[in-house]
Design a protein around this motif. Structure first.
Motif, PDB file in Angstrom:
ATOM      1  N   SER A   7      25.154  39.783  39.002  1.00 25.74           N
ATOM      2  CA  SER A   7      26.428  40.503  39.060  1.00 25.74           C
ATOM      3  C   SER A   7      27.257  40.325  37.800  1.00 25.74           C
ATOM      4  O   SER A   7      27.880  41.281  37.318  1.00 25.74           O
ATOM      5  CB  SER A   7      27.252  40.025  40.264  1.00 25.74           C
ATOM      6  OG  SER A   7      26.493  40.087  41.438  1.00 25.74           O
ATOM      7  N   SER A  36      24.742  42.067  44.597  1.00 25.52           N
ATOM      8  CA  SER A  36      25.478  42.386  43.367  1.00 25.52           C
ATOM      9  C   SER A  36      26.286  43.663  43.520  1.00 25.52           C
ATOM     10  O   SER A  36      27.366  43.798  42.932  1.00 25.52           O
ATOM     11  CB  SER A  36      24.514  42.513  42.182  1.00 25.52           C
ATOM     12  OG  SER A  36      23.968  41.248  41.881  1.00 25.52           O
ATOM     13  N   GLU A  39      29.330  42.523  45.290  1.00 23.53           N
ATOM     14  CA  GLU A  39      30.194  41.726  44.420  1.00 23.53           C
ATOM     15  C   GLU A  39      30.924  42.572  43.379  1.00 23.53           C
ATOM     16  O   GLU A  39      32.079  42.305  43.077  1.00 23.53           O
ATOM     17  CB  GLU A  39      29.378  40.623  43.734  1.00 23.53           C
ATOM     18  CG  GLU A  39      28.970  39.521  44.678  1.00 23.53           C
ATOM     19  CD  GLU A  39      28.214  38.390  44.012  1.00 23.53           C
ATOM     20  OE1 GLU A  39      28.248  37.274  44.566  1.00 23.53           O
ATOM     21  OE2 GLU A  39      27.569  38.605  42.953  1.00 23.53           O
ATOM     22  N   THR A  40      30.272  43.582  42.827  1.00 23.41           N
ATOM     23  CA  THR A  40      30.921  44.387  41.789  1.00 23.41           C
ATOM     24  C   THR A  40      31.849  45.443  42.382  1.00 23.41           C
ATOM     25  O   THR A  40      33.019  45.527  42.001  1.00 23.41           O
ATOM     26  CB  THR A  40      29.886  45.057  40.864  1.00 23.41           C
ATOM     27  OG1 THR A  40      28.978  45.819  41.641  1.00 23.41           O
ATOM     28  CG2 THR A  40      29.140  44.031  40.041  1.00 23.41           C
ATOM     29  N   PHE A  43      35.133  44.202  44.357  1.00 29.97           N
ATOM     30  CA  PHE A  43      36.220  43.493  43.677  1.00 29.97           C
ATOM     31  C   PHE A  43      37.544  44.173  44.004  1.00 29.97           C
ATOM     32  O   PHE A  43      37.692  45.387  43.831  1.00 29.97           O
ATOM     33  CB  PHE A  43      35.963  43.472  42.163  1.00 29.97           C
ATOM     34  CG  PHE A  43      37.020  42.762  41.365  1.00 29.97           C
ATOM     35  CD1 PHE A  43      37.306  41.431  41.595  1.00 29.97           C
ATOM     36  CD2 PHE A  43      37.715  43.432  40.375  1.00 29.97           C
ATOM     37  CE1 PHE A  43      38.278  40.768  40.847  1.00 29.97           C
ATOM     38  CE2 PHE A  43      38.688  42.790  39.617  1.00 29.97           C
ATOM     39  CZ  PHE A  43      38.969  41.456  39.858  1.00 29.97           C
ATOM     40  N   SER A  84      26.736  28.923  45.777  1.00 33.62           N
ATOM     41  CA  SER A  84      27.432  29.957  46.544  1.00 33.62           C
ATOM     42  C   SER A  84      26.428  30.791  47.334  1.00 33.62           C
ATOM     43  O   SER A  84      25.233  30.852  47.000  1.00 33.62           O
ATOM     44  CB  SER A  84      28.240  30.859  45.614  1.00 33.62           C
ATOM     45  OG  SER A  84      27.371  31.698  44.870  1.00 33.62           O
ATOM     46  N   GLY A  86      26.350  34.058  47.459  1.00 37.41           N
ATOM     47  CA  GLY A  86      25.877  35.136  46.592  1.00 37.41           C
ATOM     48  C   GLY A  86      24.789  34.668  45.646  1.00 37.41           C
ATOM     49  O   GLY A  86      23.747  35.318  45.500  1.00 37.41           O
TER      50      GLY A  86
END
Length: 123
Positions: A7, A36, A39-40, A43, A84, A86
């Protein structure tokens, strides 16, 4: 060589100062974990231009799902060391699909013996 893109590399590739990452990020032979994408695009301060860029990127590269085997590997990784959720799922995805993980955060993954890591910032 095909990579699983972490990510952080995707985020860096959206920044003009790191545009040297774009050929790697937009290469259709590379892969991205579904994690990913969360996560992206998830945001909370994502700007509209970045959202367009990331959606274009995700339309090009192959998105790899989180499978039961990946979950089991992520559990084992988290039992072995603190990491984590992720990172454990992304590392497990790279292991499951036998891909080199491309990341700037090499230190997050160095202790995983079954994982090959590549930092394009060091090339």
């Amino acid at each position: 060589m095909a990579y699983l893109l972490d990510s952080n590399l995707l985020v860096y590739s959206a920044i003009e100062a790191h545009k040297f990452l774009r050929p790697l990020a937009l290469n259709t032979q590379n892969f991205v974990s579904a994690i990913s994408k969360v996560e992206t695009l998830g945001f909370h301060k994502l700007e509209a231009a970045d959202e367009v860029y990331f959606n274009s990127l995700f339309a090009l590269v192959t998105l790899l799902p989180v499978t039961p085997n990946i979950i089991e590997t992520a559990i084992l990784l988290r039992q072995q060391r603190r990491m984590s959720l992720g990172d454990s799922l992304i590392a497990a995805t790279a292991i499951e699909f036998d891909l080199t993980l491309a990341t700037r955060n090499v230190s997050d993954f160095t202790s995983i013996s079954k994982l090959t890591v590549y930092d394009p910032f060091q090339s």
